[in-house]
Design an enzyme around this catalytic site. Sequence first.
Site, PDB file in Angstrom:
ATOM      1  N   MET A   1      45.609  72.708  34.820  1.00  0.00           N
ATOM      2  CA  MET A   1      45.651  72.049  33.523  1.00  0.00           C
ATOM      3  C   MET A   1      47.097  71.957  33.063  1.00  0.00           C
ATOM      4  SD  MET A   1      42.467  71.687  33.137  1.00  0.00           S
ATOM      5  CE  MET A   1      40.945  72.452  33.671  1.00  0.00           C
ATOM      6  N   ASP A 391      42.148  79.556  36.211  1.00  0.00           N
ATOM      7  CA  ASP A 391      42.774  78.235  36.329  1.00  0.00           C
ATOM      8  C   ASP A 391      44.125  78.391  37.022  1.00  0.00           C
ATOM      9  OD1 ASP A 391      43.383  75.575  36.086  1.00  0.00           O
ATOM     10  OD2 ASP A 391      43.907  75.676  33.966  1.00  0.00           O
ATOM     11  N   PHE A 392      44.102  79.036  38.199  1.00  0.00           N
ATOM     12  CA  PHE A 392      45.323  79.225  38.968  1.00  0.00           C
ATOM     13  C   PHE A 392      45.739  77.900  39.595  1.00  0.00           C
ATOM     14  CE2 PHE A 392      45.131  84.068  39.997  1.00  0.00           C
ATOM     15  CZ  PHE A 392      44.938  84.332  38.650  1.00  0.00           C
ATOM     16  N   GLU A 393      46.990  77.523  39.389  1.00  0.00           N
ATOM     17  CA  GLU A 393      47.510  76.269  39.929  1.00  0.00           C
ATOM     18  C   GLU A 393      48.831  76.530  40.635  1.00  0.00           C
ATOM     19  OE1 GLU A 393      47.542  73.140  37.005  1.00  0.00           O
ATOM     20  OE2 GLU A 393      45.588  73.700  36.186  1.00  0.00           O
ATOM     21  N   GLY A 394      49.475  75.452  41.060  1.00  0.00           N
ATOM     22  CA  GLY A 394      50.794  75.553  41.671  1.00  0.00           C
ATOM     23  C   GLY A 394      50.813  76.461  42.892  1.00  0.00           C
TER      24      GLY A 394
END
Length: 607
Positions: A1, A391-394
């Site tokens: 997000m 919501d782990f990203e990157g």
Amino acid sequence: MERTGPIVRLSRLLAACSAGLLAAGALVATAPAAGAADVDLVRNGGFEAGLDGWNCANSSGTAVTAPKRTGASALKATPAGSDHAKCSQTITVKPNSSYTLSAWVQGSYVYLGASGTGTTDVSTWTQSPGAWKQLTTTLRTGPSTTSVSVYTHGWYGTPAYYADDLSLVGPGGEPVVIPAVPAGLRTTALTSSSVALSWNAVSGASGYNVYRGGTKVTTATGPSATVTGLTPSTAYSFQVTATNAAGESAKSAAVTATTTEGGGGGDTGLPARALVGYLHSSFANGSGYTRMADVPDSWDVINLAFGEPTSVTSGDIRFSLCPVAECPNVESEAEFKAAIKAKQAAGKKVLISIGGQNGQVQLASTAARDAFVTSVSKIIDTYGLDGLDIDFEGHSLSLNTGDTDFRHPTSPVIVNLISAVKSLKAKYGSDFVLTMAPETFFVQLGYQFYGSGPWGGQDPRAGAYLPVIHALRDDLTLLHVQDYNSGPIMGLDNQYHTMGGADFHIAMTDMLLAGFPVAGDTTKVFPGLRPDQVAIGLPASTQAGNGHTTPAEVDKALNCLIKKTDCGSYQTRGTWSGLRGLMTWSINWDRFNNWEFSRNFDAYFGN
């Protein structure tokens, strides 16, 4: 997000893979001389009988009278969208034998190849448009290979190509006979909604059919499959048959398997159709700040965005309301907590969401794992929350070199995250709501690529959420993959799908519900989730993220997945009437867009 504009991470990986493919073949001017006993095995290689004997994907091919090299006609095939206009023919061959494959082609990026050789599949190509050119390559069949598929195809976004005088020269194969009945059918894994099966490979089989209670429920190309969409604590009977060009074998001996009890993720009091939204609670952006008390009743799950770490590897997560200087209309802590209690009294769930675009979290050590559990628990207790959204990203999740089996992960950041979430689940019990919001790069891309790959060189983040989802599937309340900020992703139809329309959401969601072999390995199948565990993630407005989908297209996607209508060219592997609902980034952006997203959800489901 995101707090700011969209980013797309898939293009570099796809570009690298495309470059590797384009470098794989070579143009050979002349073919080696055929042996005296060799024959041309291709049926209608000059296309004089139209497409007789040929299968052209998506009706992309046709026989034309010009241009042609010899005879009366040639093949014309036109790539369109994500389809590269593949035309193929299955040919009976002999095991342990050498063959020469050749064709005359005209056009740019025209491929000639053979698959299913049992040894090394081959291809060759030309990138030079203009006059007819001959492509030639050689292949050798494996010790049990009785058929191969020969094909031509173009490339995405290129004009039509032409092919003529295609031949496969070598010893003729024996007539194909119906394969033997598979033996050794057994259960290899069970969940509350799926049964994984395997059996002994059958010589001469090109595929297998799996039956449940006498009804065919799925197919497989190798000796394993996973049957999904099952009911918890229920006994099922399975059989399998082997198939090839000659037909289908009799059914195997039956095996009975009983699914496990339903996990705690399904008993959290959510309505049958749920609307999930992210609330910008700790920051402001172009959408403006929305107070908790002002969130409409349409929203069933409210994810507080975001809890973020003190450093990337600390595991120490902090959350606080947006500063007054940034959000002049922010409520007080007391008002915020009171509004959360009011939402919960109305049957809503409020979660802390960890990560987001800026909140990189790497639990690379057990100390970080323990700090994560302690700090997240403190946030949940302080605000009286119902659970956790991951919501782990990157670069939060990636797979170490050699970590190739999603069922048995070894990478510390993966293993420690799973352990931490299980600890939180155990602490708060069966009412604990657990949701995840990965990007397509970390989930559906795993159908093609997983981690750095068996030979290295791939992006180690590809498919990296799969072991987390799989290990926590019986604790998972909702998975809502972000169907936005994504490059094209291959679906179960082996076609690329592009975000922004119903087709993308249909194909991506069907993968989650039907399951899929990870990195194409049919011995490592990711089992599908229950429909009540899946929601579709979309941006609420054109400003919220790249890949906005209009309400009309959202309705088409729901119609296809729930009712099997309005499916377009993609055919789902099931009718997913229990699909839980929709997720959006974000509640703030939906308010900015006059509540278009939530109003459409309410109208569709009659709320």
